[in-house]
Design an enzyme around this catalytic site. Structure first.
Site, mmCIF file in Angstrom:
data_model
loop_
_atom_site.group_PDB
_atom_site.id
_atom_site.type_symbol
_atom_site.label_atom_id
_atom_site.label_comp_id
_atom_site.label_asym_id
_atom_site.label_seq_id
_atom_site.Cartn_x
_atom_site.Cartn_y
_atom_site.Cartn_z
ATOM 1 C CB SER A 58 -0.845 -0.008 1.281
ATOM 2 O OG SER A 58 -1.528 1.212 1.456
ATOM 3 C CE1 TYR A 75 -4.088 -1.998 5.655
ATOM 4 C CE2 TYR A 75 -3.397 0.223 5.044
ATOM 5 C CZ TYR A 75 -3.881 -1.029 4.691
ATOM 6 O OH TYR A 75 -4.163 -1.308 3.370
HETATM 7 N N1 LIG Z 1 -8.605 -0.194 -1.395
HETATM 8 C C1 LIG Z 1 -7.526 0.504 -1.172
HETATM 9 O O1 LIG Z 1 -7.545 1.743 -1.193
HETATM 10 C C2 LIG Z 1 -6.227 -0.190 -0.875
HETATM 11 C C3 LIG Z 1 -5.063 0.576 -0.888
HETATM 12 C C4 LIG Z 1 -3.864 -0.051 -0.604
HETATM 13 C C5 LIG Z 1 -3.822 -1.391 -0.325
HETATM 14 N N2 LIG Z 1 -4.978 -2.112 -0.300
HETATM 15 C C6 LIG Z 1 -4.884 -3.541 0.022
HETATM 16 O O2 LIG Z 1 -5.577 -4.271 -0.946
HETATM 17 C C7 LIG Z 1 -5.944 -5.545 -0.430
HETATM 18 C C8 LIG Z 1 -7.378 -5.863 -0.813
HETATM 19 O O3 LIG Z 1 -8.240 -4.972 -0.142
HETATM 20 P P1 LIG Z 1 -9.492 -4.280 -0.848
HETATM 21 O O4 LIG Z 1 -9.198 -2.846 -0.951
HETATM 22 O O5 LIG Z 1 -9.889 -5.028 -2.040
HETATM 23 O O6 LIG Z 1 -10.576 -4.417 0.324
HETATM 24 P P2 LIG Z 1 -11.863 -5.348 0.506
HETATM 25 O O7 LIG Z 1 -12.874 -5.054 -0.539
HETATM 26 O O8 LIG Z 1 -12.251 -5.195 1.938
HETATM 27 O O9 LIG Z 1 -11.290 -6.804 0.249
HETATM 28 C C9 LIG Z 1 -10.535 -7.489 1.200
HETATM 29 C C10 LIG Z 1 -10.525 -8.945 0.815
HETATM 30 O O10 LIG Z 1 -9.722 -9.638 1.780
HETATM 31 C C11 LIG Z 1 -10.477 -10.729 2.241
HETATM 32 N N3 LIG Z 1 -10.129 -11.085 3.608
HETATM 33 C C12 LIG Z 1 -10.174 -10.325 4.715
HETATM 34 N N4 LIG Z 1 -9.806 -11.043 5.790
HETATM 35 C C13 LIG Z 1 -9.517 -12.293 5.329
HETATM 36 C C14 LIG Z 1 -9.105 -13.497 5.934
HETATM 37 N N5 LIG Z 1 -8.899 -13.591 7.245
HETATM 38 N N6 LIG Z 1 -8.903 -14.582 5.140
HETATM 39 C C15 LIG Z 1 -9.129 -14.507 3.808
HETATM 40 N N7 LIG Z 1 -9.527 -13.398 3.182
HETATM 41 C C16 LIG Z 1 -9.723 -12.312 3.947
HETATM 42 C C17 LIG Z 1 -11.931 -10.361 2.116
HETATM 43 O O11 LIG Z 1 -12.701 -11.541 1.934
HETATM 44 P P3 LIG Z 1 -13.625 -12.252 3.044
HETATM 45 O O12 LIG Z 1 -14.130 -11.183 3.959
HETATM 46 O O13 LIG Z 1 -14.688 -12.894 2.217
HETATM 47 O O14 LIG Z 1 -12.723 -13.245 3.700
HETATM 48 C C18 LIG Z 1 -11.900 -9.561 0.825
HETATM 49 O O15 LIG Z 1 -12.031 -10.422 -0.279
HETATM 50 C C19 LIG Z 1 -5.684 -5.462 1.078
HETATM 51 O O16 LIG Z 1 -4.476 -6.125 1.363
HETATM 52 C C20 LIG Z 1 -5.535 -3.961 1.310
HETATM 53 O O17 LIG Z 1 -4.752 -3.695 2.436
HETATM 54 C C21 LIG Z 1 -6.169 -1.543 -0.591
#
Ligand SMILES: NC(=O)c1ccc[n+]([C@@H]2O[C@H](COP(=O)([O-])OP(=O)(O)OC[C@H]3O[C@@H](n4cnc5c(N)ncnc54)[C@H](OP(=O)(O)O)[C@@H]3O)[C@@H](O)[C@H]2O)c1
Length: 248
Positions: free
Chosen positions: A143, A156
């Site tokens: 990130s 985080y």
């Molecule tokens: N969106 C942003 O702005 C942003 C920016 C930088 C980095 N990121 C990173 O991108 C990645 C994806 O996040 P996102 O933005 O797509 O958010 P999101 O829509 O909340 O997706 C998170 C995903 O992780 C899964 N997850 C959470 N806890 C889990 C567990 N214990 N075991 C397996 N799966 C789990 C969730 O699935 P379930 O709940 O179904 O398990 C969901 O599919 C993360 O690592 C986040 O830190 C996001």
């Protein structure tokens, strides 16, 4: 001409929403076989059903990345069904921002378990397969928070810094096996990520931040596709991207 994605077996953790889901759809559209893990299996099954109806190969595996055996099963399912793991996308993540003084220690634990140990379990699950294959690619999701520290985001940010450190160590160690390693560090992308913040003040701040300029999840999917699609002798080690309007 090959896009170097077509026919590859791509395992994605956290594929039930946001960046993981968008990437599953995008890579599937480019001919990849996708093996999807997350806890909300009904969501995964809906995505897999949709992809299968358009002729793609896809599988859903219930996976909680805090359990090593479940992550192992995810990678092994890919190998049992499709013979290999070409790409392991360690994407599952949790962001729960709050000031340290609020002592939300359970949330610190969750983020460490999912964002750091989950990535390590993904490496442990796929590395032996890739060593045997003498090839493969890890894509680990960090990130902007893996490059900067912001108030209320200490834990985080620490987890996302850890992802970069682990990925760089992995990169150096897997040279004998022809394995590529990529860190992708997105800025604000519109997903469910901010919805897990329980500290009201932090949640309001982040919501405003995201409403201001978060970009669609396909931006991330295209970055993943770029990293995979390079010729095998090109290893895209790191991608950092933000919405054009994001300052910090
Ligand atoms: N969106 C942003 O702005 C942003 C920016 C930088 C980095 N990121 C990173 O991108 C990645 C994806 O996040 P996102 O933005 O797509 O958010 P999101 O829509 O909340 O997706 C998170 C995903 O992780 C899964 N997850 C959470 N806890 C889990 C567990 N214990 N075991 C397996 N799966 C789990 C969730 O699935 P379930 O709940 O179904 O398990 C969901 O599919 C993360 O690592 C986040 O830190 C996001």
């Amino acid at each position: 001409m090959s896009n170097n994605i077509d026919g590859k077996v791509v395992v994605i953790t956290g594929a039930s929403s946001g960046l993981g889901e968008a990437t599953a759809r995008h890579l599937s559209g480019q001919g990849a076989i996708v093996v999807l893990g997350a806890r909300r299996v009904e969501r995964l099954q809906a995505i897999v059903g949709e992809l299968a109806r358009s002729g793609a190969k896809a599988l859903a595996v219930t996976t909680d990345v805090i359990h090593r055996d479940q992550v192992q099963k995810l990678a092994d399912t890919a190998v049992q069904n499709f013979g290999r793991v070409d790409v392991m996308l360690n994407n599952a993540g949790l962001m729960q921002r709050s000031p340290l003084e609020r002592l939300k220690v359970d949330e610190w634990d969750n983020m460490i378990d999912i964002n750091i140990k989950g990535v390590l379990y993904g490496i442990a699950a796929a590395l032996p397969h890739m060593q045997r294959q003498k090839g493969g690619q890890f894509i680990n999701v960090s990130s902007v928070a893996g490059h900067k520290v912001t108030p209320n985001g200490t834990v985080y940010c620490a987890t996302k810094h850890a992802v970069r450190v682990i990925s760089e160590g992995l990169r150096q160690e897997v040279k004998p096996y022809n394995i590529r390693t990529t860190i992708i560090s997105p800025g604000a992308v519109a997903t469910e990520l901010p919805s897990h913040i329980t500290d009201a003040e932090s949640a309001a701040g982040i919501q405003k931040f995201y409403e201001g300029f978060a970009i669609p999840a396909d931006s991330f999917a295209r970055a993943v596709a770029f990293a995979i699609s390079q010729p095998e002798d090109v290893d895209i080690n790191e991608i950092l991207f933000r919405p054009t309007r994001q300052e910090l």
